[in-house]
Design an enzyme around this catalytic site. Structure first.
Site, PDB file in Angstrom:
ATOM      1  N   THR A  28      -1.070  -3.604  -5.767  1.00  0.00           N
ATOM      2  CA  THR A  28      -2.312  -4.043  -4.785  1.00  0.00           C
ATOM      3  C   THR A  28      -3.519  -3.732  -5.439  1.00  0.00           C
ATOM      4  O   THR A  28      -4.447  -4.437  -5.742  1.00  0.00           O
ATOM      5  CB  THR A  28      -1.922  -3.775  -3.723  1.00  0.00           C
ATOM      6  N   ALA A  29      -3.676  -2.481  -5.713  1.00  0.00           N
ATOM      7  CA  ALA A  29      -4.928  -1.962  -5.977  1.00  0.00           C
ATOM      8  C   ALA A  29      -5.398  -2.208  -7.508  1.00  0.00           C
ATOM      9  O   ALA A  29      -6.497  -2.754  -7.777  1.00  0.00           O
ATOM     10  CB  ALA A  29      -4.816  -0.300  -6.087  1.00  0.00           C
ATOM     11  N   GLY A  59       3.671  -4.092  -4.119  1.00  0.00           N
ATOM     12  CA  GLY A  59       3.738  -2.652  -4.291  1.00  0.00           C
ATOM     13  C   GLY A  59       2.262  -2.365  -4.017  1.00  0.00           C
ATOM     14  O   GLY A  59       1.269  -2.708  -4.111  1.00  0.00           O
ATOM     15  N   CYS A  60       2.169  -0.785  -3.551  1.00  0.00           N
ATOM     16  CA  CYS A  60       0.769  -0.180  -3.383  1.00  0.00           C
ATOM     17  C   CYS A  60       0.140  -0.071  -4.676  1.00  0.00           C
ATOM     18  O   CYS A  60      -1.169  -0.660  -4.470  1.00  0.00           O
ATOM     19  CB  CYS A  60       1.162   1.160  -2.730  1.00  0.00           C
ATOM     20  N   TYR A  61       0.449   0.308  -5.805  1.00  0.00           N
ATOM     21  CA  TYR A  61      -0.235   0.397  -6.970  1.00  0.00           C
ATOM     22  C   TYR A  61      -0.480  -1.016  -7.475  1.00  0.00           C
ATOM     23  O   TYR A  61      -1.682  -1.300  -7.738  1.00  0.00           O
ATOM     24  CB  TYR A  61       0.681   0.964  -8.001  1.00  0.00           C
TER      25      TYR A  61
END
Lengths: 346, 346, 346, 346
Positions: free
Chosen positions: A153-154, A149-151
């Site tokens: 990953t960060a 997911g995007c969150y």
């Protein structure tokens, strides 16, 4: 040329895959699939690709798809991939799933956080969580990738070295995350209405966002010690970008320079993580359109906390870019192939 | 009519004072002062006020100013008020200082966080910290008000009831704050350049922002127990608005309904704090242009934390609006006089 | 207190009427009507009004509505008012219709541009076009006001003095207009999706926008000479504001000072039109949240053209604000009652 | 590899050249020059390029620069190139000047519109105006390219086919142009302050913008008939993008299909101009980050006008991208080398 298929090309992640793959030296976008726009040209949905030579949108048919593609990307709503991906793999394709369907190893957790039935457990276990920088070997041998997911990953790229170090209290993590609106996809709703979003910021899904267990699972796995996180997403009036501000309570007094070294060694040789100067403040704009994750470290001696700042472009490193990076790893291609190395600025 | 003077009318807080006071039934903007634009009309700086009848910008002269005004607002850069405000009070005016010069009772802390000399200690002690909802009595009798900072206003209104309750570990507070760009004022710099700010978010002054000791001082004062906070401000691509996301570790298992009752009773009869439905997600847009602070409460049973969301318009409740509210209290006027009660939406 | 009813309170114009009328000294919002949310509180739709005392949303019933209100505002989709307004007038209420249903005197033109059946001709003729500055007498005696469209308001206020003067070739007008997104209303669609609108500008409905005949009708009526206009609207990534850039070919060599005088005399004593310095460039921000229309004039000697710049807040002067202004005129109240006289800046 | 030098790398056009050239298969960024940051790394100014291997910023020295580079790009303020470019050419480099110093053939016009002394007439005549699609042959043989302005690029590509056709009254052109803020460069001023630009639009330099004579010169040259234009630029709250809305009075009744054919044949084989469907409305977002110019045509039978919509990314096709395209043409490389062919969307 490697033949690539994309399911869900009419969404933002799908069309970003096309942007990246159009410049990739070793692959060809051989097939596009859509459940709603069969027979149409993608340019009728997205005029900005009208100059590209692209196949028309074809119908979803697992058997044919497996035969016609070496690699298939799924950029589909929750639930689609759970059914489709195993069929595609059985029919001979490598699959990279950008949805959340195979990210959680625990089907019960999937049900709890996603409010729907999980994929078959056999396939949940077979899928490799595709956090490129930390799972490279497993990715290289995988048939099915659960693209992060995007969150997560960060957050994970920012937190894993610390979690592994054991220097941070594993129950103390707070992740305050800020995202642009494109993360919500192209579907229409009052929640993405320009007049409601512009000149405003708000938190959403406090303590209930489905990326919470994903982050915990992977952070725990890497640290080999259970980690408990508080995760709060926010919607920011911008299209692209995620900033994670992560807080951890240090269990030993660590100098900033020590942490900086820890991260330097953790990310040596990993081309898409850029450790920034200690004490700096990366901006999401500084990774715009690129596959980078930029990380900066801060230590607050007053409070005994470490604060990690981590920025990505949610559509690239948080979705399509990391998916291409994973494809490169799976196929033994150079890890950076097809991925832009200079952000768009300003 | 009460005669009001404004020093620093050419900045954003100054011109917002004019917007609010122009509609105030009991006062008249009698004098405007500027150190740089003496003799000019304010409309030459701000064409949007050209239809108002306003005095020309006059020169700063403490003696004359004290005689010519009943109340003087200072919307000036750090350091100006430290010198000027005591003179104005001595010359007979009540002073409301929107700068940070009189907010910290401890001059040494001022030096440490502001990197400049503090005001005279006598006056630091005499000044009343103007958090309207929690200092009403002291404000009513004050000659010099230190109007709270924008971040502290949103944070303190969101956290004080909990801090007073003793339910939250006083060393566990994390305040992750997000602000629009107007908080940086009207001065030009790369830091407020449109092309650098738009489509981007970043943290700044991590663990070193000068509002940190202000929040700690007041939270500690209200709780009568030392509180330690982690404060991280972020710059969001919008003009107005602050969202505070505050995290506290609960020391007892508290139900959300219990917290909701605590806040209901804390803010009963206080017209500018609106407690929102439990578990809701207020947007900065929902207080735009108004003097409200909207607060929502969340409890995460998994982590044992309370999460408080608090939104204000930084130019109104975070500056000019609270200043007018304080003036109303000082003068015995209705607390809401001159303050818009309906936000601008959308 | 005058009893006011609002139909369509759950839209942007409706809730802006509430903002303005909440501060109006002579009226009370007595009734709110909705065809979809009967029985609900408006605050369940718009939390930002939760502190106001407002009636619950009631059902639409023309007979009862006429008896229960002195004035009724309709902020409804095309077609609703055509049926409802005549009934309301017959039942004793004065009606101000913010939709386009009664703006065109020629029913056939309505059909052509709106692609639907017009209101009854008797009522089209009876309705008064509510451009406050130019129709004050008719408005004062009207029972049914067709409140002008947002684009026509900005265009007509900017162009009428010139059209009346006869100095501009009546077939030469080009109106290039730029609007914020709130003009499209609160309905959801890809056309108002944040990620599609942000960081982008585009024209729409080139040569086919339904405000074209409205502008021509009124410009022709004021000039008593047929005027032909080219009208191009654009969507700008902002929430509020309209800028009209209007071009006319001068038929006589006119000095800028002459035009300036023409406008000064045209708008003398009209509180909501502010003529700006000759050659200046008004910004939509300079009228934000207010009922002003700011106008600036330019003459290009090279080309022999006059260029008029005209800015309004589309939700205020372009909709709810002008509606309140018209109500004030109809009821013999001060024209500025309830209307904010200082824009929100920044 | 071809050795490329960039003067003014610390500005937006300079750093965009670096983005494009970093991916160019045939050139190497051999030298960066700066008058203010000599000896520094570019990453100290722009952290987003920290992963690139780039030369440190060197001092400007025309003799050495000519020897060290095959091609030099100048992205410098007005006046710098007038002096420097001739020296660089004499010292053996091909020069592409992104400033306005060599665009106008008529030195007196330069003085009039730019309010400064023109370059030497000999060099004004020698310089080739680098509108890639219409000057390809001259560019191929040039030593000094005057890279077109951002507005002229969008306007000329949109208008030249019509101007050449003779179907439009050459005195009737009105160009209403809308630009993002990056066009103003990286210098700080109130004019690019976020809080002043956001949520606002305004026109500027009405009838006095220095791109006016540039457009007239080239349009006249291509049409071989004098053209007179009205040019109005506007500042839009976005970072990148220009939309030109151009109006021309048709001197013969032309069907839209006829015009569409005219443009199709005009731009056949020109990879960076995309003619859109007749009657469509291109968005600047649809060319974001790319070198495309998208054009759409409209005819209004009521008014007898043609309306051309033309969009570019001002930093790419309006500056650095077209400069690279010109370099490719000068060096006999493929015209699209190094230029991204898929816009960033959303």
């Amino acid at each position: 040329m490697i033949r690539v298929g994309i399911v869900g090309a009419t969404g933002y992640s799908g069309v970003e895959l096309i942007r990246l793959l159009a410049g990739h030296p070793h692959v060809k976008v051989a097939n596009l699939y859509s459940s709603t726009s069969e027979g149409e040209a993608l340019a009728s949905v997205f005029p900005h690709v009208q100059a590209l030579e692209l196949p028309v949108l074809a119908k979803i048919d697992a058997g044919q798809m497996g035969a016609d593609n070496d690699v298939i990307f799924l950029a589909t709503p929750a639930g689609v991939s759970a059914e489709l991906s195993p069929e595609l793999v059985k029919n001979g394709a490598k699959v990279i799933d950008l949805s959340g369907d195979f990210r959680l190893k625990d089907g019960a957790a999937y049900t709890q956080w996603y409010k729907r039935q999980p994929a078959a457990d056999e396939w949940l276990q077979k899928a490799v969580y595709g956090l490129s920088e930390w799972k490279k070997e497993e990715i290289a041998g995988a048939e099915l990738i659960a693209n992060p997911g995007c969150y997560p990953t960060a957050a994970l790229l920012g937190m894993i070295p610390l979690a592994k170090s054991g220097w941070v209290n594993p129950k103390s993590w707070i992740i305050d995350a800020k995202s642009g609106v494109s993360g919500a996809g192209r579907g229409v709703s009052l929640g993405v209405h320009y007049s409601e979003i512009n000149e405003s910021i708000h938190a959403y899904k406090v303590s209930s966002h489905q990326h919470t267990p994903e982050i915990e699972q992977e952070l725990t796995g890497q640290a080999e010690l259970e980690q408990l996180i508080q995760f709060t997403p926010h919607l920011v009036p911008m299209t692209r970008g995620i900033l994670v501000t992560a807080y951890g309570q240090l269990e030993k007094a660590a100098a900033l320079s020590e942490l900086q070294e820890l991260y330097q060694s953790s990310y040596a040789g990993k081309p898409f993580v850029r450790l920034r100067q200690p004490g700096s403040h990366p901006r999401t704009k500084e990774v715009y359109g690129s596959n980078y994750c930029d990380i900066a470290l801060h230590v607050d001696d007053r409070t005994g906390r470490v604060i990690v700042l981590s920025v990505i472009d949610n559509v690239v490193k948080g979705a399509a870019g990391q998916a291409v990076q994973n494809m490169n790893i799976m196929l033994g291609l150079p890890e950076t192939a097809g991925l832009p190395l200079v952000p768009l600025f300003p």
